[in-house]
Scaffold this motif. Sequence first.
Motif, PDB file in Angstrom:
ATOM      1  N   GLY A  20       0.797  -1.222   0.000  1.00 56.78           N
ATOM      2  CA  GLY A  20       0.000   0.000   0.000  1.00 56.78           C
ATOM      3  C   GLY A  20       0.827   1.267   0.000  1.00 56.78           C
ATOM      4  N   THR A  21       1.883   1.312   0.810  1.00 56.94           N
ATOM      5  CA  THR A  21       2.734   2.501   0.875  1.00 56.94           C
ATOM      6  C   THR A  21       3.399   2.752  -0.469  1.00 56.94           C
ATOM      7  N   GLU A  22       3.892   1.707  -1.088  1.00 55.32           N
ATOM      8  CA  GLU A  22       4.588   1.857  -2.365  1.00 55.32           C
ATOM      9  C   GLU A  22       3.626   2.243  -3.490  1.00 55.32           C
ATOM     10  N   LEU A  23       2.377   1.800  -3.405  1.00 50.53           N
ATOM     11  CA  LEU A  23       1.372   2.214  -4.385  1.00 50.53           C
ATOM     12  C   LEU A  23       1.093   3.706  -4.253  1.00 50.53           C
ATOM     13  N   PHE A  24       0.925   4.175  -3.027  1.00 49.45           N
ATOM     14  CA  PHE A  24       0.745   5.610  -2.775  1.00 49.45           C
ATOM     15  C   PHE A  24       1.924   6.407  -3.322  1.00 49.45           C
ATOM     16  N   ILE A  25       3.143   5.957  -3.065  1.00 48.71           N
ATOM     17  CA  ILE A  25       4.331   6.684  -3.519  1.00 48.71           C
ATOM     18  C   ILE A  25       4.377   6.738  -5.040  1.00 48.71           C
ATOM     19  N   SER A  26       3.995   5.661  -5.691  1.00 53.71           N
ATOM     20  CA  SER A  26       3.996   5.640  -7.147  1.00 53.71           C
ATOM     21  C   SER A  26       3.044   6.680  -7.718  1.00 53.71           C
ATOM     22  N   HIS A  27       1.832   6.721  -7.211  1.00 60.45           N
ATOM     23  CA  HIS A  27       0.848   7.683  -7.723  1.00 60.45           C
ATOM     24  C   HIS A  27       1.281   9.121  -7.427  1.00 60.45           C
ATOM     25  N   ILE A 151      -3.795  14.611   4.930  1.00 61.40           N
ATOM     26  CA  ILE A 151      -4.018  14.484   3.495  1.00 61.40           C
ATOM     27  C   ILE A 151      -4.414  13.037   3.216  1.00 61.40           C
ATOM     28  N   HIS A 152      -5.631  12.859   2.753  1.00 64.84           N
ATOM     29  CA  HIS A 152      -6.077  11.514   2.388  1.00 64.84           C
ATOM     30  C   HIS A 152      -5.303  11.003   1.186  1.00 64.84           C
ATOM     31  N   HIS A 153      -5.103   9.703   1.139  1.00 61.87           N
ATOM     32  CA  HIS A 153      -4.510   9.086  -0.046  1.00 61.87           C
ATOM     33  C   HIS A 153      -5.425   9.284  -1.257  1.00 61.87           C
ATOM     34  N   GLY A 154      -4.814   9.253  -2.428  1.00 58.77           N
ATOM     35  CA  GLY A 154      -5.575   9.311  -3.662  1.00 58.77           C
ATOM     36  C   GLY A 154      -4.978   8.371  -4.690  1.00 58.77           C
ATOM     37  N   LEU A 155      -5.800   7.934  -5.630  1.00 56.87           N
ATOM     38  CA  LEU A 155      -5.358   7.030  -6.686  1.00 56.87           C
ATOM     39  C   LEU A 155      -5.827   7.564  -8.044  1.00 56.87           C
ATOM     40  N   ASP A 156      -5.182   7.099  -9.095  1.00 57.67           N
ATOM     41  CA  ASP A 156      -5.530   7.517 -10.442  1.00 57.67           C
ATOM     42  C   ASP A 156      -6.822   6.807 -10.865  1.00 57.67           C
ATOM     43  N   PRO A 157      -7.918   7.538 -11.066  1.00 55.57           N
ATOM     44  CA  PRO A 157      -9.177   6.889 -11.458  1.00 55.57           C
ATOM     45  C   PRO A 157      -9.060   6.088 -12.750  1.00 55.57           C
ATOM     46  N   ASN A 158      -8.166   6.510 -13.648  1.00 52.67           N
ATOM     47  CA  ASN A 158      -8.017   5.790 -14.915  1.00 52.67           C
ATOM     48  C   ASN A 158      -7.499   4.365 -14.716  1.00 52.67           C
ATOM     49  N   ALA A 159      -6.858   4.124 -13.570  1.00 51.89           N
ATOM     50  CA  ALA A 159      -6.343   2.781 -13.278  1.00 51.89           C
ATOM     51  C   ALA A 159      -7.415   1.868 -12.702  1.00 51.89           C
ATOM     52  N   TYR A 160      -8.627   2.424 -12.468  1.00 59.05           N
ATOM     53  CA  TYR A 160      -9.717   1.654 -11.862  1.00 59.05           C
ATOM     54  C   TYR A 160     -11.005   1.899 -12.634  1.00 59.05           C
ATOM     55  N   PRO A 161     -11.111   1.336 -13.846  1.00 55.87           N
ATOM     56  CA  PRO A 161     -12.326   1.541 -14.650  1.00 55.87           C
ATOM     57  C   PRO A 161     -13.562   1.027 -13.914  1.00 55.87           C
ATOM     58  N   PRO A 162     -14.670   1.764 -13.995  1.00 46.86           N
ATOM     59  CA  PRO A 162     -15.873   1.349 -13.270  1.00 46.86           C
ATOM     60  C   PRO A 162     -16.611   0.215 -13.970  1.00 46.86           C
ATOM     61  N   MET A 324      -5.229  14.592  -4.083  1.00 47.94           N
ATOM     62  CA  MET A 324      -4.138  14.329  -3.131  1.00 47.94           C
ATOM     63  C   MET A 324      -2.892  15.128  -3.466  1.00 47.94           C
ATOM     64  N   VAL A 325      -2.483  15.095  -4.734  1.00 49.60           N
ATOM     65  CA  VAL A 325      -1.212  15.704  -5.113  1.00 49.60           C
ATOM     66  C   VAL A 325      -1.269  17.224  -5.011  1.00 49.60           C
ATOM     67  N   ALA A 326      -2.419  17.814  -5.285  1.00 49.79           N
ATOM     68  CA  ALA A 326      -2.549  19.265  -5.126  1.00 49.79           C
ATOM     69  C   ALA A 326      -2.278  19.676  -3.680  1.00 49.79           C
ATOM     70  N   GLN A 327      -2.731  18.874  -2.732  1.00 47.29           N
ATOM     71  CA  GLN A 327      -2.505  19.189  -1.317  1.00 47.29           C
ATOM     72  C   GLN A 327      -1.033  19.013  -0.941  1.00 47.29           C
ATOM     73  N   TYR A 328      -0.410  17.928  -1.431  1.00 46.39           N
ATOM     74  CA  TYR A 328       1.019  17.752  -1.166  1.00 46.39           C
ATOM     75  C   TYR A 328       1.830  18.868  -1.829  1.00 46.39           C
ATOM     76  N   GLU A 329       1.486  19.216  -3.044  1.00 50.06           N
ATOM     77  CA  GLU A 329       2.215  20.271  -3.750  1.00 50.06           C
ATOM     78  C   GLU A 329       2.126  21.590  -2.993  1.00 50.06           C
ATOM     79  N   ASN A 330       0.937  21.938  -2.507  1.00 51.75           N
ATOM     80  CA  ASN A 330       0.771  23.170  -1.734  1.00 51.75           C
ATOM     81  C   ASN A 330       1.603  23.133  -0.459  1.00 51.75           C
ATOM     82  N   LEU A 331       1.611  21.981   0.217  1.00 52.75           N
ATOM     83  CA  LEU A 331       2.408  21.847   1.437  1.00 52.75           C
ATOM     84  C   LEU A 331       3.890  21.993   1.115  1.00 52.75           C
ATOM     85  N   PHE A 332       4.370  21.291   0.102  1.00 52.11           N
ATOM     86  CA  PHE A 332       5.781  21.368  -0.276  1.00 52.11           C
ATOM     87  C   PHE A 332       6.176  22.801  -0.617  1.00 52.11           C
ATOM     88  N   GLN A 333       5.373  23.472  -1.427  1.00 48.59           N
ATOM     89  CA  GLN A 333       5.709  24.831  -1.859  1.00 48.59           C
ATOM     90  C   GLN A 333       5.741  25.805  -0.692  1.00 48.59           C
TER      91      GLN A 333
END
Length: 357
Positions: A20-27, A151-162, A324-333
């Motif tokens: 799970g951690t490595e999946l989060f890091i990849s995204h 910051i909640h985890h997030g995943l790429d929706p394109n990787a999980y077709p409905p 998710m990434v927008a929140q991390y980006e804001n924190l980093f900046q």
Amino acid sequence: MKIAIVSTPFVSVPPLKYGGTELFISHLTEKLIDRGHNITLFATGDSKSRAELEFLFPKGQWPINQMDELSHIAFSAKRIQGMDDIDIVHINSPYALPFANMLGVPTVVTLHHPRTQDFSSLYLQYPDANFVAISQSQRQGEVALPNMSVIHHGLDPNAYPPSEHPQNYVAFLGRLAPEKGPDSAIRAAQLAMTPIKLAGSVHWVDNDFYNDHLRSLLLKPNVQWVGEVDHVQKVALLQGAQALLVPIRWEEPFGLVIIEAMLCGTPVIAFRRGSVPELVEEGVTGFLVDSEKEMAEVIKNKLDKFNRAICRKRAVERFSTNTMVAQYENLFQSLVQKNRKETFSRRAPSHQAASIS
């Protein structure tokens, strides 16, 4: 920004199966690259990423060994010290905190673990670090720290077709461990007279649980254990399931499998523990229950009319990588800008003195 992200030495980024951690890091890594940032990823040599990859171990070191983790972190810290232009470091292990304190740049630490007294005592020794909890539940259960975001985890929706057309089974996905409750999932499915498919492996620490409590249940009619699955198999399992059962017995900090199911449009039926109540929206993305009997009642009575399209839409809104990434980006900046201002203010007096003389 130029960002160093330190993963674990245990599993590749992304993981082929469990991780799970490595999946989060990849995204996180790939989406930050999409947004124009320069990423150096410290992971295993068998990782696949567009980032500049640095590694000590050519492949994942499994099972988990803390000495391997310390060696990996020490290697990463030494390499980062030799990079003059790193703006910020993102680490994903409490054991990296003593090393990160030596790097001279802002550090963000994502907490992936449930609270332990040892970890909490360690966090208090490094109040200048910037901590990220992955749920409000995790933050509330942790020791009070001066710099902590959620910051909640997030995943790429394109990787999980409905999928709009589930098959006749419910699913369990995760480690076959007592805290994950696979035995409860089987019993609930049996009470509901619904077939169940379980995906996951037994880690060596859980052998007694498997032998004493789980083995006989896996042999019951309409119970299918498919073993550990890769991403394609996992998505197919979730797409076909009427629901994902999450009968956890611990205060789980997040649970990526929950949002993986939701992104497929598959409702989650989960015990009301840990982060689950802030992830699952009653009747929209799933259902909260307190017992195997209640779980069975939901399986029997509430899934036929469940709107999988709305479930998917809401999951994308709340748990996409973009969010998710927008929140991390804001924190980093914000941390990089703060560090630059502090560095400038420390140097300013000497410049003024030089000009006066």
